[in-house]
Design a protein around this motif. Structure first.
Motif, PDB file in Angstrom:
ATOM      1  N   VAL A   1      20.646 -33.905  35.774  1.00 39.01           N
ATOM      2  CA  VAL A   1      19.938 -34.662  34.738  1.00 39.01           C
ATOM      3  C   VAL A   1      18.495 -34.859  35.155  1.00 39.01           C
ATOM      4  CG1 VAL A   1      19.847 -36.842  33.467  1.00 39.01           C
ATOM      5  CG2 VAL A   1      22.051 -35.870  34.115  1.00 39.01           C
ATOM      6  N   GLY A   2      17.581 -34.622  34.229  1.00 37.40           N
ATOM      7  CA  GLY A   2      16.166 -34.884  34.451  1.00 37.40           C
ATOM      8  C   GLY A   2      15.690 -35.914  33.452  1.00 37.40           C
ATOM      9  N   PHE A   3      14.909 -36.860  33.912  1.00 39.83           N
ATOM     10  CA  PHE A   3      14.371 -37.899  33.041  1.00 39.83           C
ATOM     11  C   PHE A   3      12.871 -37.696  32.866  1.00 39.83           C
ATOM     12  CE2 PHE A   3      18.225 -39.915  34.628  1.00 39.83           C
ATOM     13  CZ  PHE A   3      18.754 -40.447  33.474  1.00 39.83           C
ATOM     14  N   ALA A   4      12.364 -38.076  31.694  1.00 37.97           N
ATOM     15  CA  ALA A   4      10.931 -37.984  31.402  1.00 37.97           C
ATOM     16  C   ALA A   4      10.513 -39.213  30.605  1.00 37.97           C
ATOM     17  CB  ALA A   4      10.638 -36.726  30.610  1.00 37.97           C
ATOM     18  N   LEU A   5       9.257 -39.573  30.754  1.00 41.58           N
ATOM     19  CA  LEU A   5       8.684 -40.693  30.016  1.00 41.58           C
ATOM     20  C   LEU A   5       7.668 -40.185  29.024  1.00 41.58           C
ATOM     21  CD1 LEU A   5       8.175 -43.074  33.039  1.00 41.58           C
ATOM     22  CD2 LEU A   5       9.729 -43.492  31.124  1.00 41.58           C
ATOM     23  N   ALA A   6       7.655 -40.781  27.834  1.00 40.82           N
ATOM     24  CA  ALA A   6       6.673 -40.420  26.806  1.00 40.82           C
ATOM     25  C   ALA A   6       6.158 -41.703  26.159  1.00 40.82           C
ATOM     26  CB  ALA A   6       7.323 -39.519  25.754  1.00 40.82           C
ATOM     27  N   GLN A   7       5.030 -41.603  25.483  1.00 34.87           N
ATOM     28  CA  GLN A   7       4.478 -42.727  24.731  1.00 34.87           C
ATOM     29  C   GLN A   7       5.359 -43.021  23.534  1.00 34.87           C
ATOM     30  OE1 GLN A   7       1.731 -43.996  26.942  1.00 34.87           O
ATOM     31  NE2 GLN A   7       1.213 -44.618  24.894  1.00 34.87           N
ATOM     32  N   GLN A   8       5.517 -44.297  23.194  1.00 37.84           N
ATOM     33  CA  GLN A   8       6.211 -44.657  21.965  1.00 37.84           C
ATOM     34  C   GLN A   8       5.318 -44.308  20.794  1.00 37.84           C
ATOM     35  OE1 GLN A   8       7.620 -48.691  21.789  1.00 37.84           O
ATOM     36  NE2 GLN A   8       8.600 -48.551  23.779  1.00 37.84           N
ATOM     37  N   ARG A   9       5.913 -43.949  19.723  1.00 37.17           N
ATOM     38  CA  ARG A   9       5.139 -43.592  18.508  1.00 37.17           C
ATOM     39  C   ARG A   9       4.927 -44.772  17.629  1.00 37.17           C
ATOM     40  NH1 ARG A   9       7.573 -37.758  16.844  1.00 37.17           N
ATOM     41  NH2 ARG A   9       7.352 -36.860  18.878  1.00 37.17           N
TER      42      ARG A   9
ATOM     43  N   LEU B   1      20.858 -47.864  35.682  1.00 34.44           N
ATOM     44  CA  LEU B   1      19.825 -47.046  36.320  1.00 34.44           C
ATOM     45  C   LEU B   1      18.635 -47.957  36.604  1.00 34.44           C
ATOM     46  CD1 LEU B   1      18.819 -44.128  37.026  1.00 34.44           C
ATOM     47  CD2 LEU B   1      17.771 -44.141  34.756  1.00 34.44           C
ATOM     48  N   ARG B   2      18.166 -47.975  37.853  1.00 35.35           N
ATOM     49  CA  ARG B   2      17.025 -48.831  38.207  1.00 35.35           C
ATOM     50  C   ARG B   2      15.783 -47.974  38.372  1.00 35.35           C
ATOM     51  NH1 ARG B   2      14.371 -51.825  42.428  1.00 35.35           N
ATOM     52  NH2 ARG B   2      13.817 -53.837  41.539  1.00 35.35           N
ATOM     53  N   ILE B   3      14.712 -48.394  37.709  1.00 37.93           N
ATOM     54  CA  ILE B   3      13.416 -47.728  37.803  1.00 37.93           C
ATOM     55  C   ILE B   3      12.478 -48.667  38.544  1.00 37.93           C
ATOM     56  CG2 ILE B   3      11.462 -46.765  36.548  1.00 37.93           C
ATOM     57  CD1 ILE B   3      13.336 -46.311  34.170  1.00 37.93           C
ATOM     58  N   SER B   4      11.860 -48.141  39.594  1.00 34.87           N
ATOM     59  CA  SER B   4      10.898 -48.944  40.346  1.00 34.87           C
ATOM     60  C   SER B   4       9.693 -48.083  40.687  1.00 34.87           C
ATOM     61  CB  SER B   4      11.533 -49.507  41.614  1.00 34.87           C
ATOM     62  OG  SER B   4      12.028 -48.469  42.427  1.00 34.87           O
ATOM     63  N   GLU B   5       8.596 -48.759  41.022  1.00 33.93           N
ATOM     64  CA  GLU B   5       7.407 -48.011  41.422  1.00 33.93           C
ATOM     65  C   GLU B   5       7.698 -47.284  42.723  1.00 33.93           C
ATOM     66  OE1 GLU B   5       3.841 -50.349  41.546  1.00 33.93           O
ATOM     67  OE2 GLU B   5       3.466 -49.835  39.461  1.00 33.93           O
ATOM     68  N   ALA B   6       7.262 -46.048  42.807  1.00 39.92           N
ATOM     69  CA  ALA B   6       7.441 -45.260  44.022  1.00 39.92           C
ATOM     70  C   ALA B   6       6.498 -45.764  45.105  1.00 39.92           C
ATOM     71  CB  ALA B   6       7.183 -43.786  43.738  1.00 39.92           C
ATOM     72  N   VAL B   7       6.821 -45.438  46.327  1.00 31.35           N
ATOM     73  CA  VAL B   7       5.981 -45.850  47.458  1.00 31.35           C
ATOM     74  C   VAL B   7       4.572 -45.286  47.311  1.00 31.35           C
ATOM     75  CG1 VAL B   7       5.708 -45.704  49.957  1.00 31.35           C
ATOM     76  CG2 VAL B   7       7.974 -46.067  48.966  1.00 31.35           C
ATOM     77  N   ALA B   8       4.481 -44.014  46.926  1.00 30.55           N
ATOM     78  CA  ALA B   8       3.182 -43.378  46.695  1.00 30.55           C
ATOM     79  C   ALA B   8       3.003 -43.220  45.184  1.00 30.55           C
ATOM     80  CB  ALA B   8       3.130 -42.016  47.381  1.00 30.55           C
TER      81      ALA B   8
ATOM     82  N   TYR C   1       7.859 -42.554  39.621  1.00 27.40           N
ATOM     83  CA  TYR C   1       8.749 -43.695  39.759  1.00 27.40           C
ATOM     84  C   TYR C   1       9.997 -43.296  40.527  1.00 27.40           C
ATOM     85  CZ  TYR C   1       5.694 -45.710  36.301  1.00 27.40           C
ATOM     86  OH  TYR C   1       4.582 -46.178  35.660  1.00 27.40           O
ATOM     87  N   ALA C   2      10.606 -44.275  41.175  1.00 29.53           N
ATOM     88  CA  ALA C   2      11.856 -44.052  41.886  1.00 29.53           C
ATOM     89  C   ALA C   2      13.008 -44.437  40.965  1.00 29.53           C
ATOM     90  CB  ALA C   2      11.888 -44.890  43.158  1.00 29.53           C
ATOM     91  N   LEU C   3      14.034 -43.594  40.928  1.00 31.23           N
ATOM     92  CA  LEU C   3      15.227 -43.856  40.130  1.00 31.23           C
ATOM     93  C   LEU C   3      16.418 -43.965  41.058  1.00 31.23           C
ATOM     94  CD1 LEU C   3      14.812 -41.213  37.280  1.00 31.23           C
ATOM     95  CD2 LEU C   3      14.135 -43.604  37.242  1.00 31.23           C
ATOM     96  N   ALA C   4      17.291 -44.936  40.779  1.00 30.66           N
ATOM     97  CA  ALA C   4      18.496 -45.106  41.579  1.00 30.66           C
ATOM     98  C   ALA C   4      19.563 -45.790  40.731  1.00 30.66           C
ATOM     99  CB  ALA C   4      18.200 -45.938  42.813  1.00 30.66           C
ATOM    100  N   ILE C   5      20.817 -45.503  41.032  1.00 32.17           N
ATOM    101  CA  ILE C   5      21.911 -46.221  40.400  1.00 32.17           C
ATOM    102  C   ILE C   5      22.052 -47.549  41.146  1.00 32.17           C
ATOM    103  CG2 ILE C   5      24.385 -46.210  39.868  1.00 32.17           C
ATOM    104  CD1 ILE C   5      22.716 -44.112  38.333  1.00 32.17           C
TER     105      ILE C   5
END
Length: 93
Positions: A85-93, A26-33, A38-42
């Motif tokens: 599938v939905g992805f989410a980001l959270a702060q590390q503890r 799975l590739r995560i990149s900054e979105a255009v806007a 973030y943009a996600l793609a296989i």
């Protein structure tokens, strides 16, 4: 460095096994806007400047710009009743 929850690991492996090779992820990149997140793609393989995060066979490729912002984040995933599938980001503890 970005880390993955168990749910994210399972989801990434499941998604990439269906459409990619053993080198894919799975590739995560900054979105255009920036306000859209973030943009996600296989991806079949990481780009030369990507940071590769591996967790129990799941591979996530993070582009250089996104890796700075995601350095202290945890990637989580949820599967809905319809199988999406939905992805989410959270702060590390």
């Amino acid at each position: 460095m970005l880390t993955l929850t168990e749910n994210a690991t399972i989801a990434v492996k499941s998604l990439t096994e269906q459409v990619s090779t053993d080198t894919g992820g799975l590739r995560i990149s900054e979105a255009v806007a920036p306000e859209t997140g973030y943009a996600l793609a296989i991806a079949g393989a990481p780009e030369p400047d990507d940071t590769v995060v591996e967790s129990a066979g799941a591979r996530v490729f993070v582009d250089r710009a996104a890796s700075i912002a995601l350095d202290d984040r945890v990637l989580d995933a949820r599967v809905s009743d319809d199988g999406s599938v939905g992805f989410a980001l959270a702060q590390q503890r």
